[in-house]
Design an enzyme around this catalytic site. Structure first.
Site, PDB file in Angstrom:
ATOM      1  N   SER A  24     109.803 -78.523  51.863  1.00  9.99           N
ATOM      2  CA  SER A  24     109.305 -78.546  50.494  1.00  9.99           C
ATOM      3  C   SER A  24     108.092 -77.634  50.327  1.00  9.99           C
ATOM      4  O   SER A  24     107.978 -76.884  49.350  1.00  9.99           O
ATOM      5  CB  SER A  24     108.934 -79.977  50.089  1.00  9.99           C
ATOM      6  OG  SER A  24     110.068 -80.809  50.059  1.00  9.99           O
ATOM      7  N   ARG A 127     125.376 -79.536  41.016  1.00 15.01           N
ATOM      8  CA  ARG A 127     124.178 -80.370  40.860  1.00 15.01           C
ATOM      9  C   ARG A 127     123.526 -80.117  39.502  1.00 15.01           C
ATOM     10  O   ARG A 127     123.505 -78.987  39.018  1.00 15.01           O
ATOM     11  CB  ARG A 127     123.198 -80.094  42.006  1.00 15.01           C
ATOM     12  CG  ARG A 127     123.792 -80.467  43.357  1.00 15.01           C
ATOM     13  CD  ARG A 127     122.941 -80.006  44.511  1.00 15.01           C
ATOM     14  NE  ARG A 127     121.687 -80.727  44.577  1.00 15.01           N
ATOM     15  CZ  ARG A 127     120.759 -80.496  45.501  1.00 15.01           C
ATOM     16  NH1 ARG A 127     120.962 -79.549  46.412  1.00 15.01           N
ATOM     17  NH2 ARG A 127     119.633 -81.182  45.515  1.00 15.01           N
ATOM     18  N   SER A 172     110.923 -86.230  39.172  1.00 16.93           N
ATOM     19  CA  SER A 172     111.390 -85.224  40.113  1.00 16.93           C
ATOM     20  C   SER A 172     110.304 -84.189  40.345  1.00 16.93           C
ATOM     21  O   SER A 172     109.807 -83.578  39.393  1.00 16.93           O
ATOM     22  CB  SER A 172     112.653 -84.530  39.582  1.00 16.93           C
ATOM     23  OG  SER A 172     112.923 -83.329  40.299  1.00 16.93           O
ATOM     24  N   GLN A 174     110.808 -81.368  41.694  1.00 16.91           N
ATOM     25  CA  GLN A 174     111.381 -80.069  41.365  1.00 16.91           C
ATOM     26  C   GLN A 174     111.253 -79.773  39.877  1.00 16.91           C
ATOM     27  O   GLN A 174     110.937 -78.640  39.487  1.00 16.91           O
ATOM     28  CB  GLN A 174     112.840 -80.020  41.805  1.00 16.91           C
ATOM     29  CG  GLN A 174     113.036 -80.102  43.312  1.00 16.91           C
ATOM     30  CD  GLN A 174     114.501 -80.156  43.704  1.00 16.91           C
ATOM     31  OE1 GLN A 174     115.389 -79.985  42.882  1.00 16.91           O
ATOM     32  NE2 GLN A 174     114.758 -80.406  44.978  1.00 16.91           N
ATOM     33  N   ASP A 350     114.816 -88.549  50.306  1.00 12.31           N
ATOM     34  CA  ASP A 350     115.418 -87.782  51.403  1.00 12.31           C
ATOM     35  C   ASP A 350     115.665 -88.616  52.647  1.00 12.31           C
ATOM     36  O   ASP A 350     116.577 -88.321  53.427  1.00 12.31           O
ATOM     37  CB  ASP A 350     114.529 -86.590  51.771  1.00 12.31           C
ATOM     38  CG  ASP A 350     114.625 -85.457  50.772  1.00 12.31           C
ATOM     39  OD1 ASP A 350     115.599 -85.448  49.985  1.00 12.31           O
ATOM     40  OD2 ASP A 350     113.732 -84.590  50.763  1.00 12.31           O
ATOM     41  N   ARG A 381     125.320 -88.901  48.013  1.00  9.78           N
ATOM     42  CA  ARG A 381     124.955 -89.525  49.289  1.00  9.78           C
ATOM     43  C   ARG A 381     125.288 -91.007  49.357  1.00  9.78           C
ATOM     44  O   ARG A 381     125.483 -91.541  50.461  1.00  9.78           O
ATOM     45  CB  ARG A 381     123.466 -89.281  49.582  1.00  9.78           C
ATOM     46  CG  ARG A 381     123.212 -87.854  50.043  1.00  9.78           C
ATOM     47  CD  ARG A 381     121.783 -87.578  50.415  1.00  9.78           C
ATOM     48  NE  ARG A 381     121.682 -86.209  50.916  1.00  9.78           N
ATOM     49  CZ  ARG A 381     120.565 -85.488  50.925  1.00  9.78           C
ATOM     50  NH1 ARG A 381     119.443 -86.014  50.443  1.00  9.78           N
ATOM     51  NH2 ARG A 381     120.566 -84.263  51.388  1.00  9.78           N
TER      52      ARG A 381
END
Length: 484
Positions: A24, A127, A172, A174, A350, A381
């Site tokens: 990251s 995504r 998020s 991101q 994660d 996932r």
């Protein structure tokens, strides 16, 4: 790297390995270094394919990258960047499998009056990108893509941005980072209001580069206020990635007789929630602070909410030494106990795949709640864990879109490699193109009755190319070939 990996029982973990630089931080350091006018220095950059794709991307935008002298055996990268160097790329920028790379770069290029084409592999193209394209459009960027820019490939026509006051509907790092990076070249202040605090690496690096940025606590979240302006070069020593260290930490926790030490691991409050979870389950994990993160290049721009305790979870980590690196020692301490784990306990999620392996070995039931964003990762996932751990014999039950539960079976070893009790029978699984699923299954093999063979292993190169070598080193695995 071959495409099949074999793991098996009978090997305790001991010793230490140099976990790769934090992925990251590495993405962000490359992008901030490219935006900053002058020469930046990054020591210990991640060598995963995702980060290499971001490095190639900033080269295509005009930044110059070259290797510098080695520091303590770790590679140094020098970046010469700044708006005068940057230009419209002559070709499509391929980010491979990296959602971080695509989302952050979309924000970074949105401030420039040219066209940038961003693409990726099939997984990345499935995504969701609307979580960044919507706010960037509100700022004035013109963005086109599949299903009204919900999915990549994306075409970004930037420039003439205005700052916005935005509360992301999905917490998020991101999303936050894309908006802040765009805000650097917008007219007026940009404000991001997080309902839940996410990883603060972008804020740390922007503060180090001299940006006028303020972080204020706001309930369970925070408010980030950014005033546009130029960036100074950065000088950063990238800590080891805690999300990659998590695989060895869980392995040492569940394999009898194990004792490992991991050095130089990033332990900012927003990255070590999984350690708190494991401690609640009964794991023996000790953190010893070993110094600041090494942001030494720019003048200090102190974040009033920063702290220096790597076990504290009171707010964002700040910059210029506010976040600590630590030495982590892990010893096997017996059977874990099942608990309830919320998505808020593990910012970014994660570490959930490897925590699911730990839960399989725990006494009783472990419940994961509010982890629905796992469905929008490199694979779905939740489905991947249900399928692949299920093939090995795990008792996992999915409940709705964002929760699942695991009924554990404590691992009990016999003499040699024999296993008396295990949650895993062994067999063949598929990575589903997801590096964290692949590595989680490799650790599951260490407490399985029979070996576990993982197909599609090459995806691990996206984040941890040296995983197989480190697996051998820590376990003294002596059955060849492990890779085929």
């Amino acid at each position: 790297m071959g495409d099949t990996f074999v793991s098996g029982p009978g090997y305790k973990l001991s010793g230490s390995v140099d976990v790769p630089g934090d992925k990251s931080i590495s993405h962000r350091a490359l992008i901030v270094g490219a935006l900053a006018s002058g020469r930046s220095q990054i020591v210990g950059l991640s060598n995963g394919l995702d980060v290499l794709n971001t490095a190639r991307a900033v080269r295509m935008l005009g930044a110059t990258l070259e290797k510098g002298s080695s520091v303590g055996g770790r590679t140094t990268l020098l970046i010469d960047g700044g708006p005068r160097r940057l230009h419209e790329p002559s070709d499509v920028i391929d980010l491979g499998n990296s959602g971080t790379g695509m989302r952050l770069l979309a924000g970074a290029v949105a401030g420039f009056q040219w066209v940038t084409l961003l693409s990726g592999d099939d997984s990345l193209s499935s995504r969701p990108m609307d979580r960044i394209t919507n706010p960037l459009r509100q700022m004035g960027a013109k963005i086109y893509g599949r299903q009204d820019a919900m999915f990549a490939p994306l075409m970004v026509k930037g420039g003439d941005l205005s700052g916005i006051d935005y509360a992301p509907p999905v917490s998020s790092a991101q999303v936050k980072s894309a908006i802040l990076l765009a805000g650097l070249r917008a007219e007026g202040e940009t404000i991001v209001r997080e309902s839940v605090t996410t990883r603060s690496h972008t804020e740390e690096l922007l503060l180090q580069s001299g940006v006028n940025l303020k972080v204020s606590p706001n309930g369970a979240g925070q408010i980030i206020e950014l005033v546009p302006g130029p960036l100074d070069p950065i000088d950063i020593d990238v800590c080891a990635d805690p999300s990659q260290a998590a695989f060895w930490i869980v392995a040492a926790t569940i394999v009898p007789g194990s004792h490992i030490v991991l050095e130089n691991v990033y332990c900012g409050a927003d990255r070590i929630g999984f350690i708190d979870v494991l401690k609640k389950m009964g794991a023996d994990i000790q953190l010893e602070p070993s110094g600041p993160t090494g942001h030494t290049g720019a003048a200090s721009h102190t974040d009033p909410t920063s702290h220096t305790d790597p076990t504290s979870h009171t707010g964002p980590t700040g910059s210029s030494g506010g976040a600590l690196r630590a030495r982590i020692e892990v010893k096997y301490s017996g059977t874990l106990q099942g608990i309830t784990i919320s998505g808020d306990d593990i910012i970014g999620l994660d570490e959930v795949p490897i925590l699911a392996v730990a839960a399989c070995c725990a006494q009783g039931e472990t419940i994961f709640t509010d982890v629905g964003d796992l469905r929008a990762k490199e694979s779905d996932r939740i489905t991947s864990l249900d399928s692949e751990l299920g093939k090995l014999g795990a008792k996992l039950t999915v409940e709705g879109q964002g929760s699942f539960r695991i009924e554990g079976t404590p691992f009990v070893s016999g003499s040699g490699s024999k296993v008396r009790s295990s949650p895993f029978e062994g067999g063949r699984v598929d990575s589903r193109g997801d590096h964290r699923i692949a590595m989680a299954c490799a650790i599951a093999g260490l407490v399985s009755k029979e070996p576990v063979t993982i197909s599609g292993w090459s995806c691990v190169a996206s984040s941890y190319p040296s995983f197989a070598d480190h697996f051998r080193k820590l376990t003294r695995w002596n059955t060849e070939p492990v890779l085929s």
